[in-house]
Scaffold this motif. Structure first.
Motif, short mmCIF file in Angstrom:
data_model
loop_
_atom_site.label_atom_id
_atom_site.label_comp_id
_atom_site.label_asym_id
_atom_site.label_seq_id
_atom_site.Cartn_x
_atom_site.Cartn_y
_atom_site.Cartn_z
N MET A 1 0.84 -1.19 0.00
CA MET A 1 0.00 0.00 0.00
C MET A 1 0.88 1.24 0.00
N THR A 2 0.55 2.19 -0.83
CA THR A 2 1.31 3.44 -0.92
C THR A 2 0.46 4.59 -0.40
N SER A 3 1.01 5.34 0.56
CA SER A 3 0.26 6.45 1.14
C SER A 3 0.41 7.70 0.29
N THR A 4 -0.70 8.38 0.07
CA THR A 4 -0.68 9.68 -0.61
C THR A 4 -0.98 10.81 0.36
N VAL A 5 -1.11 10.48 1.64
CA VAL A 5 -1.43 11.47 2.66
C VAL A 5 -0.15 12.24 3.03
N GLU A 6 -0.23 13.54 3.05
CA GLU A 6 0.91 14.36 3.41
C GLU A 6 1.25 14.16 4.89
N PRO A 7 2.51 13.89 5.22
CA PRO A 7 2.87 13.68 6.63
C PRO A 7 2.59 14.94 7.46
N GLU A 8 2.18 14.71 8.69
CA GLU A 8 1.96 15.82 9.61
C GLU A 8 3.26 16.27 10.26
N LEU A 9 4.14 15.33 10.57
CA LEU A 9 5.39 15.70 11.23
C LEU A 9 6.25 16.52 10.27
N ARG A 571 -4.90 -4.78 15.21
CA ARG A 571 -4.42 -5.69 14.16
C ARG A 571 -5.23 -7.00 14.09
N PRO A 572 -5.44 -7.74 15.20
CA PRO A 572 -6.19 -8.99 15.08
C PRO A 572 -7.64 -8.76 14.65
N ILE A 573 -8.20 -7.62 15.05
CA ILE A 573 -9.58 -7.32 14.64
C ILE A 573 -9.63 -7.05 13.14
N ALA A 574 -8.64 -6.28 12.65
CA ALA A 574 -8.57 -6.02 11.21
C ALA A 574 -8.40 -7.33 10.43
N ALA A 575 -7.53 -8.21 10.93
CA ALA A 575 -7.33 -9.49 10.25
C ALA A 575 -8.64 -10.29 10.19
N ALA A 581 -4.54 -13.32 7.47
CA ALA A 581 -3.63 -13.59 8.57
C ALA A 581 -3.03 -12.27 9.05
N GLU A 582 -2.81 -12.18 10.34
CA GLU A 582 -2.24 -10.95 10.90
C GLU A 582 -0.89 -10.62 10.28
N ASP A 583 -0.08 -11.62 10.06
CA ASP A 583 1.26 -11.40 9.52
C ASP A 583 1.23 -10.85 8.09
N ASP A 584 0.10 -11.00 7.41
CA ASP A 584 -0.01 -10.51 6.04
C ASP A 584 -0.47 -9.05 5.98
N LEU A 585 -0.78 -8.46 7.13
CA LEU A 585 -1.33 -7.11 7.14
C LEU A 585 -0.22 -6.06 7.24
N GLU A 586 -0.46 -4.95 6.59
CA GLU A 586 0.37 -3.77 6.80
C GLU A 586 -0.55 -2.60 7.14
N PHE A 587 -0.04 -1.69 7.97
CA PHE A 587 -0.82 -0.54 8.41
C PHE A 587 -0.19 0.70 7.83
N THR A 588 -0.90 1.40 6.96
CA THR A 588 -0.40 2.60 6.30
C THR A 588 -1.51 3.62 6.18
N ALA A 589 -1.18 4.86 6.53
CA ALA A 589 -2.11 5.98 6.36
C ALA A 589 -3.48 5.70 6.99
N GLY A 590 -3.44 5.06 8.16
CA GLY A 590 -4.68 4.86 8.91
C GLY A 590 -5.49 3.66 8.49
N SER A 591 -4.93 2.78 7.65
CA SER A 591 -5.72 1.66 7.13
C SER A 591 -4.90 0.37 7.14
N GLY A 596 0.59 -6.46 -0.60
CA GLY A 596 0.80 -6.90 -1.95
C GLY A 596 -0.44 -7.11 -2.79
N THR A 597 -1.64 -6.94 -2.22
CA THR A 597 -2.86 -7.20 -2.99
C THR A 597 -3.43 -5.95 -3.63
N GLY A 598 -3.22 -4.81 -3.01
CA GLY A 598 -3.82 -3.58 -3.51
C GLY A 598 -5.30 -3.49 -3.25
N ALA A 599 -5.86 -4.46 -2.54
CA ALA A 599 -7.30 -4.46 -2.26
C ALA A 599 -7.63 -3.45 -1.18
#
Length: 788
Positions: A1-9, A571-575, A581-591, A596-599
């Motif tokens: 997943m690629t974030s397009t959100v401008e960083p706040e920091l 994380r487990p709730i999102a999975a 699987a939890e190990d397959d998840l990535e957290f980016t830009a609040g999601s 690797g799926t782009g879904a």
């Protein structure tokens, strides 16, 4: 997943709290009114040292609107002694420190009687009707005379010396023997400097309101340290801690001056509980200058040893530090903080530091912006200039020869601290570029050659500081009574909004904005959706409060760790919701999404609502994303910078004008450049004020003669130059954000830069030192007293 959100920091956001504060929608303590509230006024001693005889309160008690009058005798059984949390030695001497004098007054301004009335005006009027007989005692004011015990303030202690604290590099195993270094040196420079007494002069005078009518006694106070006030009230007065609630509402500035457990807080608390009604006390500006604690006030004797090529071989520091009449919360430890900073950014192979803390009949001293670090930086930066003059080299050259190089980090100093990162070369190069260093040196030479009555001086300060006051183990090794950790909580609301609770409360630093930016970056929620809660011990139950540039580097990191816990709980709730699987998840830009799926993924706000409903959660997972964390750093943070000042000195009048001021600071990663620049500007104002304007002055009887803003010269914007500021960035390696402190940097660095510039302009007249503040009169007298 690629974030397009401008960083706040790193974003220069305007402060979200400013609209409310500037438009007057505030809750200063003095703005708060409670049903049936009474008002308190204090009679303060006009003399610095005396036995109290008869106190006639009859007229005051009979005055219109008066409810009660109290003296020290009335409160003696319950008032105890104001706490000192930092016994720096095992044999430290400390007198009993009452909130209101019982038999003796020990400084002009000490409380002698209290009037409680139905209005503030009636209370103040009644105070004037109290008559007190004073039997004068010898007044001890001169610091050196006091250290010699010519007159002893407290006969029961037998001395005016409270404690002597020593660090020696040979004994610590961190360096060589300083006496050997001095004996074998090619060049030895000895100087004596005076750090004058200063007054914090915060914008909002101190105010206290106590409400004893609920299940807890609630104390509202304009304080930097609500958690510490609560603890000290409980421990000192024997009131169960869970029966005390302390609230620091909007607080208009502190600068260390509200890092205190004050006599006024104790008195209002005791009297409110005794009367069973809300009681408020708000000091006048004169009372603030007269009786709130002061800062600085040291005599420094420094000896610098070096080889003929300018390489430093040893530094010896001998301090006398004025405690005033009593030890307040951290009074004894303030000069000790400087012990670790006299070596500054320099590789000094042998070091000895000793400090003798001394009582005088003056207002107690305590922390003032920088607390020990400005005093140390002034001392070493003045000595670096003195060494350069002795050797006939450029003062910048002598610094470059001795400073720690960027490739040498991490570097353990002779005072045992390990600096994690820094790049003094980069900050200095940028400062020189902005300043036009060589061009100004050329102009200086022309003016000297032409005998211009207005001479040009160039001053430097290349500094570092230890900030983020922690870690707890280090504070414990210094016998400090508390820790240096900080606490934060994150509450995820069902609608996806976020409440942050921080143990670090602001008094002008911009917590609401900076904390919101950290949350927005970490959780990917909108900046506007974050609410920051602080300053109330019933809401923010744990915390070590705000001082020592620790809010971001300690409190901010506690927040980051709490946010990380939120993400891991989600994380487990999102999975489960994504059937992945939890190990397959990535957290980016609040999601959360499947790597690797782009879904499409599931946002943290979606999860917050799902947790609230709790209809479809994994087995064994609690319906709660809220998290908290306490963070105790393993090291201090070490911001640094280079400050350059050009002054024009009128040799015929002594007038000083700052023509140019450039500073380049390195505070690691910057959360909000706008806030950071504001902190630097404020710090510069206070540091320059020490160099040129401010001084608390007492007459021979111990009366403060600068007890109003007509006499104590706080500079306005018109008195200060335009600053040129910039930053280099060397991230801290000691915390996940890479941040360092910024709140004290300007104050620490600017004072020696200005004084060095003034001296550089007039050294040709035989001037070696000018005592601060460098007023036109003092500058002119120095020129007249010098010799070519």
């Amino acid at each position: 997943m690629t974030s397009t959100v401008e960083p706040e920091l790193g974003k220069a956001r305007t402060r979200k709290e400013d609209a409310r504060l500037i438009s007057g929608r505030t809750r200063w303590t003095d703005n708060i009114t409670l049903p049936g509230m009474l008002h308190m006024a204090i009679l303060r001693s006009p003399v610095a040292h005396a036995r109290i005889g008869r106190i006639d309160t009859d007229q005051a008690r009979a005055s219109s609107g008066v409810v009660a009058v109290f003296t020290g005798a009335d409160l003696a059984a319950e008032q105890g002694s104001l706490p000192c949390a930092w016994p720096i030695t095992q044999d430290q001497k400390s007198p009993n420190a009452p909130s209101i004098a019982e038999s003796t007054v020990n400084f002009a301004g000490e409380a002698v009687a209290v009037v409680v009335a139905r209005s503030a005006a009636e209370a103040r009027d009644a105070v004037d009707l109290i008559d007190v007989d004073y039997e004068d005692l010898p007044v001890v004011l001169d610091l050196e005379a006091a250290s010699g015990d010519e007159e002893v303030i407290y006969p029961e202690l037998g001395t005016n010396r409270s404690a002597n604290w020593v660090f020696d590099s040979a004994q610590a195993g961190s360096g060589g023997d300083v006496e050997d270094a001095i004996r074998d040196a090619d060049v030895v420079v000895r100087r004596k400097f005076r750090q004058q007494r200063l007054i914090p002069a915060f914008m909002e005078p101190r105010s206290v309101l106590v409400d004893p009518t609920g299940p807890q006694t609630t104390l509202y106070s304009a304080t930097q340290v609500p958690h510490i006030v609560r603890l000290m009230l409980a421990m000192s007065l024997g009131v169960p801690e869970h029966k005390i609630r302390v609230i620091a509402p909007d607080v208009g500035g502190g600068f260390g001056g509200k890092l205190q457990v004050t006599p006024e807080e104790f008195l209002t608390f005791l009297i409110g509980r005794r009367l069973g009604k809300p009681v408020k006390y708000t000091e006048t500006r004169t009372e603030s200058l007269l009786a709130a604690h002061h800062g600085r006030d040291q005599i420094q004797r420094l000896t610098l040893a070096a080889r003929g090529d300018g390489t430093i071989t040893g530094l010896k520091v001998e301090l006398l530090a004025d405690m005033g009449a009593y030890l307040r919360l951290v009074t004894p430890g303030v000069p000790i903080l400087g012990a670790f900073m006299f070596n500054a950014i320099y590789k000094i192979p042998a070091y000895h530091f000793s400090c003798t803390n001394v009582f005088t009949n003056k207002v107690p001293t305590d922390a003032y912006r920088g607390a020990g670090r400005p005093e140390a930086t002034f001392g070493i930066e003045r000595m670096m200039d003195e060494l350069a003059v002795e050797l006939g080299v450029d003062p910048l050259e002598i610094r470059e020869k001795n400073w720690i190089k960027h490739e040498e980090f991490p570097y353990t100093t002779v005072s045992t601290l390990t600096y994690d990162s820094g790049n003094y070369e980069a900050a200095t190069a940028r400062a020189k570029e902005l300043f036009g260093y060589q061009e100004l040196r050329a102009e200086q030479a022309r003016r000297r050659e032409n005998g211009d009555p207005v001479q040009l001086g160039i001053g430097l300060s290349t500094f570092t500081e230890m900030c983020g006051l922690a870690p707890s183990r280090v504070l414990g090794s210094l016998n400090y009574s508390a820790g240096g950790w900080e606490h934060a909580e994150v509450r995820m609301l069902p609608t996806g909004k976020v409440e942050v609770v921080t143990g670090s409360s602001p008094h002008g630093q911009g917590h609401d904005t900076a904390w919101s930016q950290i949350v927005a970056d970490r959780l990917g929620v909108p900046f506007e959706d974050v609410e920051v809660l602080h300053g109330d011990t019933q809401i923010s139950q744990r915390g070590m409060d705000t001082y020592g540039s620790r809010s971001l580097v300690v409190g901010g990191i506690a927040l980051v760790k709490a946010l990380d816990k939120v993400i891991e709980k989600a994380r487990p709730i999102a999975a489960h919701l994504l059937e992945a699987a939890e190990d397959d998840l990535e957290f980016t830009a609040g999601s959360f999404g499947v790597r690797g799926t782009g879904a499409a993924g599931v946002t943290i706000t979606d999860i917050a609502l799902a947790v609230f409903a709790a209809h479809d959660l994994p087995d064994g997972v609690e319906p709660n994303l809220d998290s908290e964390a306490s963070y105790d750093p393993e090291n201090f943070s070490f911001p640094h910078g280079t400050h350059l000042c050009a002054t024009e000195v009128d040799t015929e009048t002594g007038a000083v004008r700052i023509r140019s001021y450039v500073c380049v600071d390195d505070i690691g990663k910057v959360v909000n450049p706008l806030i950071a620049e504001g902190q630097v500007h404020g710090g510069l104002a206070q540091g320059i004020a020490q160099a040129l304007y401010e001084e608390a002055v007492h007459d021979e009887f111990g009366t403060l003669t600068t007890a109003s803003l007509a006499d104590y010269l706080v500079p306005s914007a018109m008195d200060l130059p335009r600053f040129t500021t910039d930053m280099t960035e060397t991230p801290a390696t000691s915390n996940p954000l890479g941040v360092k402190g910024v709140g004290e940097a300007g104050t620490i660095a600017s004072t020696p830069a200005v004084v060095n510039a003034i001296l550089d302009a007039v050294r040709q007249f035989g001037v070696r030192d000018i005592e601060m503040p460098c007023t036109p009169q003092r500058v002119w007298q120095a020129i007249q007293g010098g010799s070519k």
